[in-house]
Enzyme design. Structure first.
Site, PDB file in Angstrom:
ATOM      1  CG  PHE A  88      35.951  42.221  34.520  1.00  0.00           C
ATOM      2  CD1 PHE A  88      36.505  41.434  33.521  1.00  0.00           C
ATOM      3  CD2 PHE A  88      34.958  43.124  34.177  1.00  0.00           C
ATOM      4  CE1 PHE A  88      36.083  41.549  32.208  1.00  0.00           C
ATOM      5  CE2 PHE A  88      34.525  43.246  32.868  1.00  0.00           C
ATOM      6  CZ  PHE A  88      35.086  42.458  31.879  1.00  0.00           C
ATOM      7  CE  LYS A  90      35.435  35.216  43.534  1.00  0.00           C
ATOM      8  NZ  LYS A  90      35.789  33.938  44.198  1.00  0.00           N
ATOM      9  CG  ASP A 207      26.983  49.003  34.512  1.00  0.00           C
ATOM     10  OD1 ASP A 207      25.858  48.676  34.078  1.00  0.00           O
ATOM     11  OD2 ASP A 207      27.739  48.214  35.098  1.00  0.00           O
ATOM     12  CG  ASN A 212      26.975  49.329  39.365  1.00  0.00           C
ATOM     13  OD1 ASN A 212      27.449  48.393  40.016  1.00  0.00           O
ATOM     14  ND2 ASN A 212      27.007  49.354  38.047  1.00  0.00           N
TER      15      ASN A 212
END
EC number: 2.7.11.1
Length: 352
Positions: A88, A90, A207, A212
């Protein structure tokens, strides 16, 4: 000690090989894309609907809609280069003209008018506000909206992420082709402390994966990207990357235990450096407790194997909790060592 899982789970080894073996074939695939030109200043067109979210929370994080600003917030930054990209948004490395410091600024790829998509971005902002400051969380500083695009100013973790570290380990000449175990325990200590804080705030990340988990300038590992996460009372149906996804999420069972599974399979990847399956029988085997380890590999201790098995228990009600994980004997010794080392470093800074 629990017995090792059935090694026949992965009888066909053609799909489960080390990253070092596949490195040459995947060289082009793993190469970072060319950095595109970044915008100087984002457009100042009025938004259709202001975002409904608190403008300030206890941690002091602010969110400004266009109607609440007198000038473009983006003009407060010099955009240096793009450092990341997701589904979704940058992420850019940017220097603030206000304090001269470097930050990460995340910008939605397109104007967000669709309600569910807007809500996902708002959720990331609100959860960042709720988490506040923690040494193992990538902190959200501020957020704003311009031209329908949503921007989030965050702590810059410019030493890459855990996925980068795993790839570097593969390329290291004469190395193991993976991270040494002492380093895995240290990284687990950082992640577990951050995840404990997340769960204490009533949030599920959903997630957890190497991409991440971000390295700060001083080498501390921090949990980032809260765009998929949910509250423990929210009943959300969000789910993250299916490579690391807990099996119960397929049945819409959302509990903090899902994060433990994702961290467990991340730990498994760190220990083995296998290319984890995205689907198929190998994917199912890992979620049925059939967890093979490399044969005749004494670089993975029994302590680490046992912990991975506990974290990847197919039954989420029997999976080790974050509280029990932090009390795990081996991890406790690492935590104690890190604290004593940190204390010694602070004393040296004071004395010398």
């Amino acid at each position: 000690m629990r017995p090792l899982p059935d090694q026949s789970a992965f009888e066909d080894k053609s799909e489960l090989v080390s990253k070092k073996q596949k490195n040459e074939d995947e060289n082009n695939e793993n190469r970072s894309p060319e950095t595109p030109r970044t915008p100087k200043v984002c457009p100042k067109t009025p938004t259709k609907t202001p975002l409904r979210t608190p403008t300030k929370n206890q941690a002091g994080v602010q969110f400004l809609t266009q109607k609440k600003r007198t000038k473009s917030c983006s003009s407060h930054f010099e955009y240096i280069n793009q450092i990341g990209e997701g589904s979704f948004a940058k992420v850019y490395k940017a220097r603030s003209f206000v304090d001269g410091r470097l930050y990460a600024v995340k910008k939605s790829k397109k104007p967000i008018w669709e309600t569910s998509e807007r809500n996902q971005h708002i959720q990331e902002i609100e959860n960042g506000m709720k988490l506040g400051h923690h040494n193992n969380i990538a902190q959200v500083m501020c957020a704003w909206e311009e031209g329908g695009h949503i921007f989030i100013q965050m702590e810059l973790c410019e030493r890459g992420n855990l996925k980068d570290a795993l790839n570097l380990a593969v390329q290291e000449e004469g190395g193991l082709g993976k991270l040494p175990e002492y380093m895995i325990w240290q990284y687990l200590c950082d992640i577990a402390n951050g995840l404990s804080h997340v769960h204490e705030k009533g949030i599920m990340h959903l997630d957890i994966k190497p991409e991440n988990l971000l390295f700060s300038n001083d080498g501390v590992l921090k949990i980032g990207d809260f765009g998929v996460c949910s509250t423990t009372t929210g009943g959300d149906d969000s789910e993250g990357d299916q490579i690391y996804m807990a099996p119960e999420l397929l049945n819409d069972i959302h509990t903090p235990s899902a994060d433990i599974f994702s961290l467990g399979i991340t730990l498994y990847e760190m220990a083995t450096n296998y290319n984890l399956p995205q689907k198929g029988q190998w994917w199912r085997n890992l979620r049925e407790g059939k967890i093979p380890f490399p044969e005749n590999d004494d670089s993975i201790s029994q302590d680490l194997k046992d912990l991975i098995i506990l974290m990847m228990n197919p039954d989420h009600t029997k999976r080790i909790t974050i509280q029990s994980l932090l009390k795990y004997d081996k991890l406790q010794s690492v935590i104690t060592l890190k604290r004593s080392t940190s204390t010694l470093y602070r004393l040296q800074r004071k004395l010398f």
